[in-house]
Write a protein that holds these residues in place. Structure first.
Motif, PDB file in Angstrom:
ATOM      1  N   ARG A 101       0.789  -1.094   0.062  1.00 13.58           N
ATOM      2  CA  ARG A 101       0.037  -0.037  -0.073  1.00 13.58           C
ATOM      3  C   ARG A 101       0.809   1.422   0.035  1.00 13.58           C
ATOM      4  O   ARG A 101       1.668   1.291   0.900  1.00 13.58           O
ATOM      5  CB  ARG A 101      -0.899   0.160   1.221  1.00 13.58           C
ATOM      6  CG  ARG A 101      -1.696   1.015   1.354  1.00 13.58           C
ATOM      7  CD  ARG A 101      -2.930   0.590   2.104  1.00 13.58           C
ATOM      8  NE  ARG A 101      -4.050   1.975   2.305  1.00 13.58           N
ATOM      9  CZ  ARG A 101      -4.755   2.439   1.485  1.00 13.58           C
ATOM     10  NH1 ARG A 101      -5.094   1.609   0.173  1.00 13.58           N
ATOM     11  NH2 ARG A 101      -5.607   3.476   1.603  1.00 13.58           N
ATOM     12  N   ALA A 109      -3.181   3.684  -4.837  1.00 11.94           N
ATOM     13  CA  ALA A 109      -3.160   3.133  -3.199  1.00 11.94           C
ATOM     14  C   ALA A 109      -4.288   2.197  -3.101  1.00 11.94           C
ATOM     15  O   ALA A 109      -4.036   1.188  -2.549  1.00 11.94           O
ATOM     16  CB  ALA A 109      -3.586   4.252  -2.307  1.00 11.94           C
ATOM     17  N   GLY A 112      -3.660  -1.961  -4.149  1.00 10.49           N
ATOM     18  CA  GLY A 112      -2.763  -3.017  -3.454  1.00 10.49           C
ATOM     19  C   GLY A 112      -1.330  -2.839  -3.917  1.00 10.49           C
ATOM     20  O   GLY A 112      -0.643  -3.878  -3.534  1.00 10.49           O
TER      21      GLY A 112
END
Length: 124
Positions: A101, A109, A112
């Motif tokens: 992240r 974001a 993943g």
């Protein structure tokens, strides 16, 4: 250096194939994109991806590249602060993607994954 793109012979910024694939997906979802190389304490030195124009650039920033990405209609601009560029000016920045992240401010974001800068000395 002014806010205009450097006209150096060596491209200052490039995308890995994985980063280009992610840029294409983000472009489909969010429209035209831009990067700003973060130098902040919270985001480390991550390249942050925003909808074009959402991050306000100014006289203290330099556009290092307008990246042509296959499948994306317009170039993706890449910006950095002038003071940070003074430190990185001897390198070629390579935008890559890694699992994990990233910042909540960067468009990838929720995917993943996060953009990451790899660098190579100019001339190598």
């Amino acid at each position: 250096m002014d806010r205009q793109e450097s006209k150096d012979e060596v491209p200052r910024v490039e995308l890995t194939p994985e980063a280009a694939r992610l840029v294409r997906r983000l472009r489909e979802a969010h429209g035209p994109l831009m990067f700003h190389q973060s130098g902040g304490c919270c985001d480390g030195s991550a390249p942050m991806c925003y909808p074009e124009g959402e991050f306000r650039t100014g006289e203290s920033d330099v556009r290092l590249a307008s990246l042509a990405v296959d499948g994306v209609a317009e170039p993706v601009t890449f910006w950095m602060s002038k003071s940070q560029y003074a430190v990185w000016s001897h390198t070629r920045l390579i935008v890559d993607v890694v699992p994990g992240r990233g910042s909540g401010f960067s468009l990838e974001a929720p995917e993943g994954v996060r953009f990451l800068i790899r660098s190579r000395l100019v001339g190598t």
